[in-house]
Write a protein that holds these residues in place. Structure first.
Motif, PDB file in Angstrom:
ATOM      1  N   ASP A  26       0.782  -1.131  -0.158  1.00 11.77           N
ATOM      2  CA  ASP A  26       0.193  -0.001  -0.249  1.00 11.77           C
ATOM      3  C   ASP A  26       1.101   1.473  -0.275  1.00 11.77           C
ATOM      4  N   LEU A  27       1.938   1.732  -0.952  1.00  8.66           N
ATOM      5  CA  LEU A  27       2.531   2.226  -1.249  1.00  8.66           C
ATOM      6  C   LEU A  27       2.221   3.409  -2.261  1.00  8.66           C
ATOM      7  N   GLY A  46      -3.151   3.027   7.197  1.00  6.46           N
ATOM      8  CA  GLY A  46      -2.110   3.066   6.309  1.00  6.46           C
ATOM      9  C   GLY A  46      -0.964   2.082   7.411  1.00  6.46           C
ATOM     10  N   HIS A  47      -0.376   3.250   8.021  1.00  6.43           N
ATOM     11  CA  HIS A  47       1.229   2.641   8.435  1.00  6.43           C
ATOM     12  C   HIS A  47       0.654   1.188   9.601  1.00  6.43           C
ATOM     13  N   ARG A  48      -0.552   0.919   9.870  1.00  3.11           N
ATOM     14  CA  ARG A  48      -0.761  -0.457  11.272  1.00  3.11           C
ATOM     15  C   ARG A  48      -0.691  -1.576   9.705  1.00  3.11           C
ATOM     16  N   ARG A  50       1.184  -1.833   7.259  1.00  9.82           N
ATOM     17  CA  ARG A  50       2.438  -2.055   6.253  1.00  9.82           C
ATOM     18  C   ARG A  50       3.576  -2.826   7.569  1.00  9.82           C
ATOM     19  N   GLN A  51       2.775  -2.825   9.225  1.00  8.20           N
ATOM     20  CA  GLN A  51       3.839  -3.209   9.895  1.00  8.20           C
ATOM     21  C   GLN A  51       3.128  -4.674  10.048  1.00  8.20           C
ATOM     22  N   MET A  54       5.227  -5.866   5.304  1.00  8.35           N
ATOM     23  CA  MET A  54       6.518  -5.941   5.535  1.00  8.35           C
ATOM     24  C   MET A  54       7.036  -5.648   4.171  1.00  8.35           C
TER      25      MET A  54
ATOM     26  N   LEU B 166       8.301   4.551   5.961  1.00  4.52           N
ATOM     27  CA  LEU B 166       6.523   3.641   5.973  1.00  4.52           C
ATOM     28  C   LEU B 166       6.545   2.311   5.778  1.00  4.52           C
ATOM     29  N   GLY B 169       6.773  -0.133   8.600  1.00  2.00           N
ATOM     30  CA  GLY B 169       5.757   1.031   9.805  1.00  2.00           C
ATOM     31  C   GLY B 169       5.462   1.937  10.381  1.00  2.00           C
ATOM     32  N   THR B 171       3.663   5.693  10.717  1.00  6.15           N
ATOM     33  CA  THR B 171       3.056   7.057   9.967  1.00  6.15           C
ATOM     34  C   THR B 171       4.229   7.695  10.149  1.00  6.15           C
ATOM     35  N   ARG B 254      -4.565   6.965   2.645  1.00 11.16           N
ATOM     36  CA  ARG B 254      -2.709   5.992   3.225  1.00 11.16           C
ATOM     37  C   ARG B 254      -2.463   5.745   3.247  1.00 11.16           C
ATOM     38  N   GLU B 255      -1.520   7.034   4.252  1.00 14.22           N
ATOM     39  CA  GLU B 255      -0.684   7.168   4.206  1.00 14.22           C
ATOM     40  C   GLU B 255       0.728   7.178   3.449  1.00 14.22           C
ATOM     41  N   ARG B 256       0.569   7.133   2.246  1.00 13.48           N
ATOM     42  CA  ARG B 256       1.537   7.293   1.631  1.00 13.48           C
ATOM     43  C   ARG B 256       1.953   8.361   0.339  1.00 13.48           C
ATOM     44  N   ARG B 258       2.671  10.633  -1.481  1.00 10.63           N
ATOM     45  CA  ARG B 258       3.029  11.248  -3.296  1.00 10.63           C
ATOM     46  C   ARG B 258       2.818  12.415  -3.924  1.00 10.63           C
TER      47      ARG B 258
END
Lengths: 181, 268
Positions: A26-27, A46-48, A50-51, A54, B166, B169, B171, B254-256, B258
């Protein structure tokens, strides 16, 4: 993908292997649906996500001065298994070789206890002996922690050694290839 | 004490100094003569025009006209902030973020200073309001422009590092925390340095002007301190708002990261 299963992904450069991994992590904006167990990608921040899922990129960047500061918890066993001495955590990041960075990036990621792994050519900068060492260690870690793993690989011999399934990106299609078990 | 009036021929004498300098640079083949003369001419024309505007404004002195002047100054400052970015946020965000940050900080600090601290009647008396707003906007503009430029360029250059963080994980706030700190620092450094050096290395321009026009130095000093403090507050809050909003805009829901929301500007 089953827990603890390693699926290899190959294809010509520029075919979108890394982009696929980035989308699963999800980047990158994408139109697909990704699930971990029964949880949708969108149901977690998003960060959860990617945790849990990985990605370890082929090119790594480091922001603190020493290796140890990047690790979520001390990883003496992993450092030992990948051929680093005990004091490797105090090494200055600026003096690492590209091969060392690549192995330490794996340790850096696993120190955060991910539930699934996305590995982008994890042995690209390593010599043959070290490559085998890293493969062994990753395989035992993945089996022990039951992480489903997407592994982008170039070399056919590596794919035969580690993969349970192998897909090749062929234009816009994904072709399953034979793997000897 | 009253100030000695300057007439145009006296300014003409000062202008001959600039002409002499231009001649020297021309003969020394420094290639600066032309731009020096153009800049000098611009100073004369622009300041004369502003003088006319201010004369009119002072004689009218009504709130709508003062407000109009303020808004015009704000929009020009917003344009300037945008023009100074090497990488801009697409879709007018650069202009909006900069202008909004300056509006929130410079405007509110000006109004607060006028109503609560200086307290002229009416509070919008142009003699106080316009110079104060001008000082605040000018300095806030510099701070916001520096900080935004640092932020977007930092993210652009350190894309790989931010994405690595990122991937582990973190933020979005953690992932770009160092870059945000850097941006805030470069926005605030000019005013911090100016406060630290005030009176030792240089006599601040406003204080010099007041003393020249006959104000007692002790009073001029008080005004200068007031201005320094309000500039620090205005610049600080403006930079803070601009960096917060702009950095949020660099990441999506989604915290990407951009970077496609940035476009290279015309500068550099």
């Amino acid at each position: 993908m089953a827990p603890g299963q390693i699926v290899c992904l190959s294809g010509p450069s520029g075919s979108g292997k890394s982009r696929l991994l980035r989308a699963v992590a999800d980047l990158e904006p994408h139109g697909g649906v990704v699930r971990l167990g029964d949880r949708d990608q969108d149901s977690l921040a998003g960060h959860r996500w990617r945790q849990s899922v990985m990605m370890v990129p082929a090119e790594t960047a480091w922001w603190f001065d020493t290796v140890g500061e990047h690790l979520h918890k001390p990883m003496p066993d992993a450092l030992g298994a990948l051929g680093f001495p005990d004091d490797a955590a105090e090494w200055a990041v600026s003096r690492l070789s590209s091969g060392e960075k690549q192995r330490l990036a794996l340790i850096r990621a696993l120190s955060r206890d991910p539930q699934a792994l996305l590995l982008d050519e994890p042995t690209a900068n390593l010599d043959d002996d070290t490559t085998l060492q890293v493969e062994d260690w990753l395989q035992s870690y993945i089996a022990e922690h039951q992480c489903p793993t997407l592994w982008v690989a170039h070399r056919e011999d590596q794919i035969q050694r580690v993969a349970a399934k192998h897909f090749r990106i062929d234009g816009a299609r994904l072709r399953e290839q034979e793997v000897e078990q | 004490m009253s100030v000695i009036a300057l007439s145009w021929w006296q300014l003409g004498l000062a202008a001959t100094l600039v002409l002499a300098l231009a001649a020297c640079t021309h003969f020394a083949r420094l290639g600066l003569g032309k731009s020096l003369l153009v800049a000098a001419a611009r100073t004369a024309i622009q300041l004369t025009l502003v003088g006319l505007v201010l004369e009119t404004l002072f004689s009218v002195g009504s709130l709508p006209w003062v407000a109009l002047m303020g808004v015009a100054m704000l929009l020009l400052a917003g344009r300037e902030v945008m023009a100074r970015q090497k990488y801009r946020l697409r879709g007018g965000w650069s202009f909006t973020v900069g202008t909004a940050a300056m509006f929130i900080s410079a405007f509110s600090v000006t109004v607060l200073t006028l109503t609560v601290i200086i307290g002229p009647t009416p509070w919008y008396t142009p003699q106080y309001a316009i110079p104060l707003l001008g000082m605040l906007l000018g300095n806030t503009m510099t701070g916001v422009a520096l900080a935004l430029d640092r932020l977007t360029e930092g993210v652009w250059r350190q894309r790989q590092l931010v994405e690595n963080r990122l991937m582990l994980g973190q933020t979005w706030i953690e992932a770009c925390g160092d870059i945000r700190r850097d941006a805030m620092r470069s926005g605030l450094m000019p005013i911090i340095n100016a406060m630290a050096a005030a009176g030792i290395v240089s006599l601040p321009g406003m204080m010099t002007g007041q003393i020249l026009s006959g104000t007692a130095p002790a009073l001029a000093v008080k005004y200068q301190i007031l201005i320094m403090f309000t500039i620090a507050a205005g610049t600080g809050f403006g930079t803070f708002v601009a960096v917060s909003v702009a950095s949020r805009r660099l990441f999506d829901r989604r915290e990407r990261l951009r970077l496609d929301r940035l476009q290279p500007g015309n500068r550099g």
